[in-house]
Design a protein around this motif. Structure first.
Motif, PDB file in Angstrom:
ATOM      1  N   ALA A   8       0.853  -1.193   0.000  1.00 30.44           N
ATOM      2  CA  ALA A   8       0.000   0.000   0.000  1.00 30.44           C
ATOM      3  C   ALA A   8       0.886   1.239   0.000  1.00 30.44           C
ATOM      4  O   ALA A   8       1.986   1.239   0.556  1.00 30.44           O
ATOM      5  CB  ALA A   8      -0.889  -0.002   1.225  1.00 30.44           C
ATOM      6  N   VAL A   9       0.409   2.274  -0.627  1.00 33.81           N
ATOM      7  CA  VAL A   9       1.144   3.538  -0.691  1.00 33.81           C
ATOM      8  C   VAL A   9       0.307   4.589   0.023  1.00 33.81           C
ATOM      9  O   VAL A   9      -0.887   4.720  -0.222  1.00 33.81           O
ATOM     10  CB  VAL A   9       1.419   3.952  -2.149  1.00 33.81           C
ATOM     11  CG1 VAL A   9       2.119   5.292  -2.213  1.00 33.81           C
ATOM     12  CG2 VAL A   9       2.248   2.891  -2.844  1.00 33.81           C
ATOM     13  N   VAL A  10       0.946   5.310   0.947  1.00 33.74           N
ATOM     14  CA  VAL A  10       0.272   6.366   1.701  1.00 33.74           C
ATOM     15  C   VAL A  10       1.040   7.667   1.523  1.00 33.74           C
ATOM     16  O   VAL A  10       2.164   7.679   1.050  1.00 33.74           O
ATOM     17  CB  VAL A  10       0.162   6.015   3.202  1.00 33.74           C
ATOM     18  CG1 VAL A  10      -0.688   4.773   3.396  1.00 33.74           C
ATOM     19  CG2 VAL A  10       1.525   5.829   3.828  1.00 33.74           C
ATOM     20  N   THR A  11       0.417   8.746   1.933  1.00 33.68           N
ATOM     21  CA  THR A  11       1.053  10.057   1.872  1.00 33.68           C
ATOM     22  C   THR A  11       1.498  10.447   3.274  1.00 33.68           C
ATOM     23  O   THR A  11       0.713  10.340   4.222  1.00 33.68           O
ATOM     24  CB  THR A  11       0.064  11.100   1.326  1.00 33.68           C
ATOM     25  OG1 THR A  11      -0.367  10.666   0.038  1.00 33.68           O
ATOM     26  CG2 THR A  11       0.719  12.457   1.192  1.00 33.68           C
ATOM     27  N   CYS A  12       2.714  10.909   3.427  1.00 33.74           N
ATOM     28  CA  CYS A  12       3.228  11.357   4.719  1.00 33.74           C
ATOM     29  C   CYS A  12       2.352  12.515   5.197  1.00 33.74           C
ATOM     30  O   CYS A  12       2.174  13.496   4.476  1.00 33.74           O
ATOM     31  CB  CYS A  12       4.674  11.811   4.596  1.00 33.74           C
ATOM     32  SG  CYS A  12       5.362  12.518   6.110  1.00 33.74           S
ATOM     33  N   PRO A  13       1.785  12.405   6.411  1.00 33.79           N
ATOM     34  CA  PRO A  13       0.899  13.461   6.900  1.00 33.79           C
ATOM     35  C   PRO A  13       1.599  14.802   7.127  1.00 33.79           C
ATOM     36  O   PRO A  13       0.947  15.837   7.167  1.00 33.79           O
ATOM     37  CB  PRO A  13       0.366  12.926   8.222  1.00 33.79           C
ATOM     38  CG  PRO A  13       0.881  11.567   8.389  1.00 33.79           C
ATOM     39  CD  PRO A  13       1.874  11.291   7.323  1.00 33.79           C
ATOM     40  N   THR A  14       2.912  14.790   7.268  1.00 32.34           N
ATOM     41  CA  THR A  14       3.640  16.024   7.545  1.00 32.34           C
ATOM     42  C   THR A  14       4.075  16.746   6.278  1.00 32.34           C
ATOM     43  O   THR A  14       3.816  17.932   6.122  1.00 32.34           O
ATOM     44  CB  THR A  14       4.868  15.738   8.434  1.00 32.34           C
ATOM     45  OG1 THR A  14       4.421  15.080   9.619  1.00 32.34           O
ATOM     46  CG2 THR A  14       5.604  17.007   8.796  1.00 32.34           C
ATOM     47  N   CYS A  15       4.728  16.015   5.365  1.00 33.51           N
ATOM     48  CA  CYS A  15       5.292  16.697   4.189  1.00 33.51           C
ATOM     49  C   CYS A  15       4.623  16.338   2.868  1.00 33.51           C
ATOM     50  O   CYS A  15       4.863  16.992   1.862  1.00 33.51           O
ATOM     51  CB  CYS A  15       6.782  16.418   4.102  1.00 33.51           C
ATOM     52  SG  CYS A  15       7.179  14.709   3.669  1.00 33.51           S
TER      53      CYS A  15
END
Length: 65
Positions: A8-15
């Motif tokens: 699975a690919v997620v987006t970093c919540p910070t950057c």
């Protein structure tokens, strides 16, 4: 033969960088320790807050009964 499933690919919540959700990524869902610590700092300084309803002190206290 089965082909291995893509992680699975997620987006970093910070950057916002794209991060693979794998056991090797020790900072998931963040891309790095730096982003994880930035997020922790935001919680510690109360920049992030969970919404809550304020209770009337009279309603829930056992002394008022």
């Amino acid at each position: 033969m089965k082909t291995p499933a893509k992680p699975a690919v997620v987006t970093c919540p910070t950057c916002g960088v794209t991060v693979a959700w794998t056991p090797e990524n020790r900072w998931k869902p963040f891309c790095s320790e730096r982003c994880k610590l930035i997020d922790l700092g935001q919680w510690a300084t109360e920049k992030y807050r969970m919404p809550a309803e304020e209770q009337d002190p009279e309603e829930g206290s056992p002394q008022s009964q």
